[in-house]
Motif scaffolding. Sequence first.
Motif, PDB file in Angstrom:
ATOM      1  N   LEU A 133       0.830  -1.204   0.000  1.00  0.00           N
ATOM      2  CA  LEU A 133       0.000   0.000   0.000  1.00  0.00           C
ATOM      3  C   LEU A 133       0.870   1.262   0.000  1.00  0.00           C
ATOM      4  CD1 LEU A 133      -2.805  -1.021   2.523  1.00  0.00           C
ATOM      5  CD2 LEU A 133      -3.091  -0.609   0.082  1.00  0.00           C
ATOM      6  N   ARG A 134       1.919   1.249   0.806  1.00  0.00           N
ATOM      7  CA  ARG A 134       2.791   2.423   0.859  1.00  0.00           C
ATOM      8  C   ARG A 134       3.489   2.673  -0.470  1.00  0.00           C
ATOM      9  NH1 ARG A 134       5.377   1.101   6.821  1.00  0.00           N
ATOM     10  NH2 ARG A 134       3.654   1.946   8.038  1.00  0.00           N
ATOM     11  N   VAL A 176      -0.270  -5.782  -4.279  1.00  0.00           N
ATOM     12  CA  VAL A 176      -0.849  -5.923  -2.940  1.00  0.00           C
ATOM     13  C   VAL A 176      -2.157  -6.711  -3.010  1.00  0.00           C
ATOM     14  CG1 VAL A 176      -2.225  -3.811  -2.941  1.00  0.00           C
ATOM     15  CG2 VAL A 176      -1.325  -4.683  -0.796  1.00  0.00           C
ATOM     16  N   LEU A 177      -2.852  -6.646  -4.136  1.00  0.00           N
ATOM     17  CA  LEU A 177      -4.099  -7.401  -4.285  1.00  0.00           C
ATOM     18  C   LEU A 177      -3.834  -8.903  -4.232  1.00  0.00           C
ATOM     19  CD1 LEU A 177      -5.861  -5.335  -7.095  1.00  0.00           C
ATOM     20  CD2 LEU A 177      -6.092  -5.112  -4.618  1.00  0.00           C
ATOM     21  N   ASP A 178      -2.700  -9.324  -4.794  1.00  0.00           N
ATOM     22  CA  ASP A 178      -2.340 -10.744  -4.712  1.00  0.00           C
ATOM     23  C   ASP A 178      -2.068 -11.151  -3.267  1.00  0.00           C
ATOM     24  OD1 ASP A 178      -2.545 -11.064  -7.454  1.00  0.00           O
ATOM     25  OD2 ASP A 178      -0.444 -10.530  -7.810  1.00  0.00           O
ATOM     26  N   GLU A 179      -1.475 -10.239  -2.484  1.00  0.00           N
ATOM     27  CA  GLU A 179      -1.202 -10.536  -1.076  1.00  0.00           C
ATOM     28  C   GLU A 179      -2.504 -10.666  -0.284  1.00  0.00           C
ATOM     29  OE1 GLU A 179       1.582 -11.339   0.124  1.00  0.00           O
ATOM     30  OE2 GLU A 179       2.922 -10.774  -1.517  1.00  0.00           O
ATOM     31  N   ILE A 227     -11.283  -7.343  -2.107  1.00  0.00           N
ATOM     32  CA  ILE A 227     -10.395  -6.933  -3.196  1.00  0.00           C
ATOM     33  C   ILE A 227     -10.886  -5.613  -3.804  1.00  0.00           C
ATOM     34  CG2 ILE A 227      -9.667  -7.476  -5.550  1.00  0.00           C
ATOM     35  CD1 ILE A 227      -8.080  -8.946  -3.463  1.00  0.00           C
ATOM     36  N   ALA A 228     -12.198  -5.482  -3.961  1.00  0.00           N
ATOM     37  CA  ALA A 228     -12.753  -4.238  -4.509  1.00  0.00           C
ATOM     38  C   ALA A 228     -12.431  -3.047  -3.609  1.00  0.00           C
ATOM     39  CB  ALA A 228     -14.266  -4.377  -4.676  1.00  0.00           C
ATOM     40  N   LEU A 229     -12.484  -3.269  -2.294  1.00  0.00           N
ATOM     41  CA  LEU A 229     -12.172  -2.199  -1.347  1.00  0.00           C
ATOM     42  C   LEU A 229     -10.697  -1.803  -1.460  1.00  0.00           C
ATOM     43  CD1 LEU A 229     -13.251  -0.487   1.091  1.00  0.00           C
ATOM     44  CD2 LEU A 229     -12.288  -2.256   2.555  1.00  0.00           C
ATOM     45  N   TYR A 230      -9.816  -2.777  -1.495  1.00  0.00           N
ATOM     46  CA  TYR A 230      -8.384  -2.485  -1.632  1.00  0.00           C
ATOM     47  C   TYR A 230      -8.083  -1.799  -2.962  1.00  0.00           C
ATOM     48  CZ  TYR A 230      -6.305  -4.602   2.516  1.00  0.00           C
ATOM     49  OH  TYR A 230      -5.900  -4.854   3.802  1.00  0.00           O
ATOM     50  N   ARG A 231      -8.755  -2.243  -4.016  1.00  0.00           N
ATOM     51  CA  ARG A 231      -8.540  -1.622  -5.327  1.00  0.00           C
ATOM     52  C   ARG A 231      -8.933  -0.137  -5.281  1.00  0.00           C
ATOM     53  NH1 ARG A 231     -10.937  -5.217  -8.233  1.00  0.00           N
ATOM     54  NH2 ARG A 231      -9.074  -6.330  -8.918  1.00  0.00           N
ATOM     55  N   VAL A 284      -8.851   1.815  -2.572  1.00  0.00           N
ATOM     56  CA  VAL A 284      -7.831   2.522  -1.795  1.00  0.00           C
ATOM     57  C   VAL A 284      -6.595   2.797  -2.649  1.00  0.00           C
ATOM     58  CG1 VAL A 284      -6.239   2.316   0.156  1.00  0.00           C
ATOM     59  CG2 VAL A 284      -8.629   1.629   0.423  1.00  0.00           C
ATOM     60  N   ILE A 285      -6.168   1.798  -3.417  1.00  0.00           N
ATOM     61  CA  ILE A 285      -5.007   1.977  -4.291  1.00  0.00           C
ATOM     62  C   ILE A 285      -5.276   3.060  -5.327  1.00  0.00           C
ATOM     63  CG2 ILE A 285      -3.580   0.859  -6.063  1.00  0.00           C
ATOM     64  CD1 ILE A 285      -3.962  -1.764  -4.499  1.00  0.00           C
ATOM     65  N   GLN A 286      -6.479   3.058  -5.898  1.00  0.00           N
ATOM     66  CA  GLN A 286      -6.837   4.063  -6.892  1.00  0.00           C
ATOM     67  C   GLN A 286      -6.793   5.469  -6.299  1.00  0.00           C
ATOM     68  OE1 GLN A 286     -10.737   3.520  -8.594  1.00  0.00           O
ATOM     69  NE2 GLN A 286     -10.728   5.532  -9.577  1.00  0.00           N
ATOM     70  N   LEU A 287      -7.311   5.611  -5.079  1.00  0.00           N
ATOM     71  CA  LEU A 287      -7.293   6.924  -4.435  1.00  0.00           C
ATOM     72  C   LEU A 287      -5.865   7.427  -4.238  1.00  0.00           C
ATOM     73  CD1 LEU A 287     -10.077   6.453  -1.723  1.00  0.00           C
ATOM     74  CD2 LEU A 287     -10.164   8.007  -3.679  1.00  0.00           C
ATOM     75  N   THR A 288      -4.962   6.547  -3.819  1.00  0.00           N
ATOM     76  CA  THR A 288      -3.578   6.969  -3.596  1.00  0.00           C
ATOM     77  C   THR A 288      -2.885   7.303  -4.909  1.00  0.00           C
ATOM     78  OG1 THR A 288      -2.807   4.664  -3.585  1.00  0.00           O
ATOM     79  CG2 THR A 288      -3.375   5.641  -1.475  1.00  0.00           C
ATOM     80  N   GLU A 289      -3.237   6.595  -5.981  1.00  0.00           N
ATOM     81  CA  GLU A 289      -2.626   6.870  -7.280  1.00  0.00           C
ATOM     82  C   GLU A 289      -3.081   8.209  -7.837  1.00  0.00           C
ATOM     83  OE1 GLU A 289      -3.753   3.514  -9.566  1.00  0.00           O
ATOM     84  OE2 GLU A 289      -1.997   2.320  -8.982  1.00  0.00           O
TER      85      GLU A 289
END
Length: 371
Positions: free
Chosen positions: A166-167, A173-176, A246-250, A252-257
Amino acid sequence: MYKVMIVDDEPLFRDFLRLKMDWQHHGFHVCCEARNGQEALAEAEKHQPHLALVDINMPFMDGIELAVKLKDRFERIVIVFISGHNEFEYVQKAVRTGVQDYLLKPFNEAEMTEMLERIRPKLPRLSGGREADPQAAQDGGSAGDDRSGQEALELGAVRDAIVLGLRMKDADVLDEVRKAVGRLRSSAWGDEYADAMMMGLLSLALTFAGERGFAYSRVWDSGEDKAPYDRLKACATWDEAEEWLIALYRRVIQLTEDVKPTKASSLFSAAIRYIEQHYADADLSAEQVAGGVYVDSSYLRRIFRKESGHSIVDHITHIRMKKARALLLEGNRRLADISESVGYADPNYFSKSFKKRFGVTPTEYEQLVRK
């Protein structure tokens, strides 16, 4: 009286917990304290507490991982999670449905008292004026929820990888996350242990988003009047739960990008990359990392602490231990070779560092994962 263990890396907050309450009045007394998870495990063995007040956000071994290990050793111990992040409001309902209880910093004596009354029925009964033994209660109870030390260690490693991913804004990270869910699928959906671990995975995403300044509504808008944990609990199968997580993590990743990187975040990322490339250098230091990214070491230390909550040296050790664990899992490697491969010239010092991090020596870890 019931025995209480306080686990928090902040000495002032440990003092607050110990002194704020009239423990004796409520039938409790503080039997021990610990600064981190490793100390907590040792103190629990020594004092056999009935109640553990555990800070969720501690370096390296977080409260979720510690709770799993405590439960593995003392089935009847009651664990109350403590956190300063208001993103965890959804956990309050979650823990009351099977994962003991939860307190949000800052809290007052009245809230503490209410918590003690809520968890009292879950504590082992005291008879004849003597304190009940959590271990004895475990021996007489069901062992259906026992989990191996190997599984706890593996899940801890996956959580470390998720946080780093995430950092680093790494889509891997989705695979993890999938890997973590996969390790839990041997449990029945709704199992208390699996429920706690899924809560931990969910909390990682929401805490990370909160620390980056994203409002709750931007992270999750289900169109329903349900908190994230309640939505996760509403899933009927492991497949449905994994898809939702996975949708939630995706998201979060999108927001950081989508956020324009700051000078500090870019420097932090550069330092992380430098450490990943040079962790095998036995002389690697904060000064060397600073030189590698062309900034003053004092300035980089401040940036690193602000961005991650840890020191540069802590992160170097963290990466080395992560790499060492991966090499141990491969098998057929001499300890001296692994030590040198991860930047330790002295195998004995490497073993001590490994045990400090994971609670077992490299040799014991190998034996554990081969069982």
